[in-house]
Design a protein around this motif. Structure first.
Motif, mmCIF file in Angstrom:
data_model
loop_
_atom_site.group_PDB
_atom_site.id
_atom_site.type_symbol
_atom_site.label_atom_id
_atom_site.label_comp_id
_atom_site.label_asym_id
_atom_site.label_seq_id
_atom_site.Cartn_x
_atom_site.Cartn_y
_atom_site.Cartn_z
ATOM 1 N N ASP A 173 0.826 -1.180 0.013
ATOM 2 C CA ASP A 173 -0.095 -0.056 -0.083
ATOM 3 C C ASP A 173 0.858 1.423 0.055
ATOM 4 O O ASP A 173 0.468 2.230 -0.827
ATOM 5 N N LEU A 174 1.887 1.196 0.874
ATOM 6 C CA LEU A 174 2.760 2.286 0.788
ATOM 7 C C LEU A 174 3.590 2.698 -0.469
ATOM 8 O O LEU A 174 3.717 3.882 -1.134
ATOM 9 N N LEU A 175 3.988 1.480 -1.274
ATOM 10 C CA LEU A 175 4.730 1.728 -2.306
ATOM 11 C C LEU A 175 3.751 2.087 -3.693
ATOM 12 O O LEU A 175 4.364 2.905 -4.563
ATOM 13 N N ASP A 176 2.623 2.084 -3.565
ATOM 14 C CA ASP A 176 1.385 2.389 -4.497
ATOM 15 C C ASP A 176 1.453 4.452 -4.401
ATOM 16 O O ASP A 176 0.739 4.574 -5.236
ATOM 17 N N GLN A 177 1.896 4.649 -3.403
ATOM 18 C CA GLN A 177 1.717 6.146 -3.029
ATOM 19 C C GLN A 177 3.024 7.060 -3.338
ATOM 20 O O GLN A 177 3.163 8.391 -3.276
ATOM 21 N N VAL A 178 4.041 6.288 -3.774
ATOM 22 C CA VAL A 178 5.525 6.892 -3.760
ATOM 23 C C VAL A 178 6.060 7.046 -5.012
ATOM 24 O O VAL A 178 5.719 6.312 -5.880
ATOM 25 N N ASP A 179 7.077 7.777 -5.163
ATOM 26 C CA ASP A 179 8.023 8.066 -6.225
ATOM 27 C C ASP A 179 9.230 7.410 -6.069
ATOM 28 O O ASP A 179 9.760 6.545 -7.056
ATOM 29 N N VAL A 180 9.809 6.866 -4.847
ATOM 30 C CA VAL A 180 11.091 6.338 -4.585
ATOM 31 C C VAL A 180 10.889 5.820 -3.143
ATOM 32 O O VAL A 180 10.278 6.240 -2.353
ATOM 33 N N VAL A 181 11.601 4.601 -3.069
ATOM 34 C CA VAL A 181 11.646 3.847 -1.752
ATOM 35 C C VAL A 181 13.399 3.972 -1.437
ATOM 36 O O VAL A 181 14.030 3.352 -2.282
ATOM 37 N N VAL A 182 13.372 3.980 -0.074
ATOM 38 C CA VAL A 182 15.058 3.862 0.221
ATOM 39 C C VAL A 182 14.983 2.699 1.113
ATOM 40 O O VAL A 182 14.187 2.713 2.252
ATOM 41 N N ASP A 183 15.398 1.787 0.707
ATOM 42 C CA ASP A 183 15.516 0.397 1.612
ATOM 43 C C ASP A 183 16.774 0.682 2.474
ATOM 44 O O ASP A 183 18.015 0.721 2.107
#
Length: 340
Positions: A74-84
């Motif tokens: 759900d979080l990934l559907d809202q963002v431009d980039v993810v910092v792992d």
């Protein structure tokens, strides 16, 4: 606004989260983590939306009296980039999820260069990350190596470099879990992995590293011997380092005689979590003999990579001017202030 997610709210993740929230062009949409104890309480107290990686972790959070905002997907559907910022090797598996959902991502230095095909230090490889789907922010030690050697290279002074690293045993928050004590443990191979890792950022660097683990948790300490391209003066080398906004020149004559003292200065300056984002090079120890340079510096293993994570976010999302990004990050985090 660049919409950012952070997967992993540990040593690096919580510091990146704070840094993202200081940027005028970024929005921290939320963080994901498996923790359901004290480690996640500060995020909730600060109004950060917390997500669970999988339904099982969501149930655990709920049983602990926490209310997750949803799942990682759900979080990934809202963002431009993810910092792992998950522990070593976990990010390599998470990459499959990010690619499947078409989300840009960056991983940390615990992962191999091959995971993203690009390794990032802002002052050296920003341009190569612009518009990419992914990059890897290299480790704390590698970041310091690339920063200092890039400063010398930019000044036309660098021929080759040989460094010895005194590595902290573990992070302070988990000192009770392990780490060396009453011994010094040399890494089994020369070169140690940091030299080749620096070459993943800049293949032209002629660098060899040796490393040893020592019983401290505060910071790393590096000693370097550099063959210069020509005869030079100490003033030329100092000017080269001073040209980098992420190298801080410190002096023992000011009382900054050890890593713990420098950390105390960061606390007195009000830096969040006592963070030393810069490479702290001892200016009065620095020695030039003809065409040879000798110097030492301190690396805050929990903080040095944070500004580079911020710049990497901008690069991946298409901000082309690396110098402008570095300046914006520096201003937001107070980098370069508090030193004399």
């Amino acid at each position: 606004m660049i919409k950012v997610a952070i997967n992993g709210y540990g040593v690096i993740g919580k510091r990146v989260a704070h840094a993202v929230r200081q940027q005028g062009d970024m929005q921290l949409v939320g963080v994901a983590d498996i923790a359901a104890d004290w480690r996640i309480w500060p995020a909730l107290d600060r109004g950060i939306a917390v997500y669970a990686p999988e339904p099982e972790q969501a149930t655990t959070m709920e049983q602990a009296g926490l209310q997750p905002a949803g799942l990682l997907e759900d979080l990934l559907d809202q963002v431009d980039v993810v910092v792992d910022c998950t522990p070593k090797h976990i990010a390599a598996e998470n990459v499959k999820i990010y690619r499947a959902r078409g989300v840009k991502f960056l991983v940390q230095g615990g992962e191999k260069h091959a995971v993203t095909g690009h390794s990032f230090v802002a002052e050296s490889s920003y341009a190569g990350a612009v518009g990419r789907d992914a990059t890897r922010v290299v480790s704390c030690n590698t970041t310091s190596i690339v920063r200092t050697l890039t400063a010398l290279k930019t000044a036309g002074l660098l021929q080759r470099a040989r460094g010895t690293l005194l590595r902290r045993a573990t992070d302070p928050w988990e000192s009770e879990r392990g780490g060396v004590m009453n011994t010094i443990a040399p890494e089994p191979a020369i070169p140690s992995h940091q030299g080749p890792d620096a070459q993943s950022v800049d293949p032209d660097l002629d660098v060899v590293t040796m490393a040893v683990k020592v019983p401290t948790t505060i910071a790393h300490l590096h000693y370097w011997s550099v063959q210069l391209t020509r005869l030079a003066t100490k003033e030329e080398v100092v000017d080269a380092f001073r040209a980098s906004s992420r190298i801080a020149l410190i002096n023992m004559t000011d009382g900054l005689t050890a890593t713990n003292v420098v950390k105390e200065l960061m606390a007195d300056l009000g830096r969040p979590r006592d963070s030393l984002y810069e490479v702290a090079v001892w200016e009065d120890m620095l020695t030039v003999q003809g065409d040879e340079l000798f110097y030492a510096y301190m690396v805050d293993n929990q903080a040095i990579v944070i500004p580079d994570n911020i710049d990497a976010i901008r690069a991946l999302t298409g901000v082309r001017d690396g110098g402008e990004s570095i300046a914006r990050t520096n201003t937001a985090l107070g980098i370069g202030t508090g030193f004399r």
